[in-house]
Scaffold this active site. Sequence first.
Site, PDB file in Angstrom:
ATOM      1  N   ASP A 113     -41.869  22.275   4.244  1.00  0.00           N
ATOM      2  CA  ASP A 113     -40.732  22.263   3.319  1.00  0.00           C
ATOM      3  C   ASP A 113     -41.275  21.875   1.948  1.00  0.00           C
ATOM      4  O   ASP A 113     -41.791  20.767   1.762  1.00  0.00           O
ATOM      5  CB  ASP A 113     -39.674  21.258   3.780  1.00  0.00           C
ATOM      6  N   ASP A 163     -38.617  28.399   0.431  1.00  0.00           N
ATOM      7  CA  ASP A 163     -39.457  27.202   0.388  1.00  0.00           C
ATOM      8  C   ASP A 163     -39.609  26.508   1.736  1.00  0.00           C
ATOM      9  O   ASP A 163     -40.045  25.362   1.791  1.00  0.00           O
ATOM     10  CB  ASP A 163     -38.874  26.200  -0.615  1.00  0.00           C
ATOM     11  N   GLU A 164     -39.308  27.194   2.818  1.00  0.00           N
ATOM     12  CA  GLU A 164     -39.285  26.523   4.119  1.00  0.00           C
ATOM     13  C   GLU A 164     -39.670  27.507   5.219  1.00  0.00           C
ATOM     14  O   GLU A 164     -39.244  28.658   5.206  1.00  0.00           O
ATOM     15  CB  GLU A 164     -37.876  25.978   4.370  1.00  0.00           C
TER      16      GLU A 164
END
Length: 456
Positions: free
Chosen positions: A11, A105-106
């Site tokens: 993350d 983003d993960e």
Amino acid sequence: MRAAPTILHLDMDAFFAAAEQASKPSLRGKPVIVGGLGPRGVVATASYEARRFGVHSAMPMGQARRLAPNAAYLVPRFSFYRSISEQVMELLGRLSPLVEPLSLDEAFVDLEAGGVADDSASARVAGERLRVDILATAGLTGSVGLAGSKMIAKIASEEAKPDGLVLIEPGTERELLGPRSVRILPGVGPATGEHLRRAGMTTVSDLAEAGEDELVRLLGRAHGASLYLMAQGYDDRPVVAERDAKSVSVEDTFDVDLHDRVRIRVEVERLAERCVGRLRASGHSGRTIVLKVRRYDFSTLTRSETLRGPTDDPGVVREAAGRLLEAVDTTGGVRLLGVGVSGLADYTQEDLFAQAEAGVAAAAAAEEGAPGDATAAASAVAAVEPAAEEPVERHWSPGHDVRHAVYGAGWVQGSGVGRVTVRFEEPGSEPGRVRTFAVDDPELEPGEALPLVGRG
């Protein structure tokens, strides 16, 4: 459940805000809030400095401004964030063929499938190396969680924030989860959490002790049984490399309710164009066109039309969305509009061929000189080739990139009353100077985002 912590969850830390701070030296170490800046905007991401004031994602922007009036408020630059995400996802792909992106983003990564880890020590080495590589390649930090399941790996990455790594040994899940709030489990939102609280269950251990039958009675068969397993730390979901998209859609919320029917129609057509752009980028076409309208009183209406075959043609989607709008009462005003395409299929040229044949037929009829046919042919061409747009007043969004013929690269700090304020600095520079120009200054143009790493 695995015997080794070979499922990794990455993350990125405060991704949008961190990217803005990295690209704008004057904002480093200062509160930065990214999101919609209108009266109905919401926070997309807040930097850790802004979070100290109580600002968080999904908060109304007006509330954020009251909590942190001196923060920098910026409009998102999604193409910039996407370019960084691609760099990060490429690094993940080097670790394993099984990478499951959840957002820009993960992502989850199956380290075992990539042959880079089979025990705690090798998993930790892979995780630490990934963090170093992300910083060197993308110029940003990410937090890593390692565990024997996806649920626990995600919890671990949250504990690792910011810029850390947490490894949770398989077999310790129940001990870890027991004292935590029920809200830590996937699928337990505010409503479910309140329902469980009224039943006397506030911690994960309360759920485990209540038993499956009681949770099924409270929440239903599927949700109750799933929650009971998770309360015991059990999660056997695999890392899935690809997810089939079920639909593609776009929507906009307007700062002021729209009342003009013509303006509403124009916005629907614009959304249809954007939707088709995303549809083509995903390599799909679709059969069902969906229109979403949220009215002034927050009531939301959806209308859909299923075509004879899949399409990725902007004219077809635009016209279908327009027909759907005709069936919606917009009296009183509209605060949100959305256009989507579902029933997706692999990309096909069939619709384009059909459209080309129609254009050829219209042109042939016009050449024969039949009365009125020339007009029909012109209309067919107009449907395929939209009229040229009229020039619009230049708009400078806070945070967006610009380039000046004399001063070089910079970014917009703000604009209004015919003026635009620009700070001239680059990712590797010292904080730059601020200058003000007329909004129509011919030497000032929109610019491209500069890379965070690699400029010598």
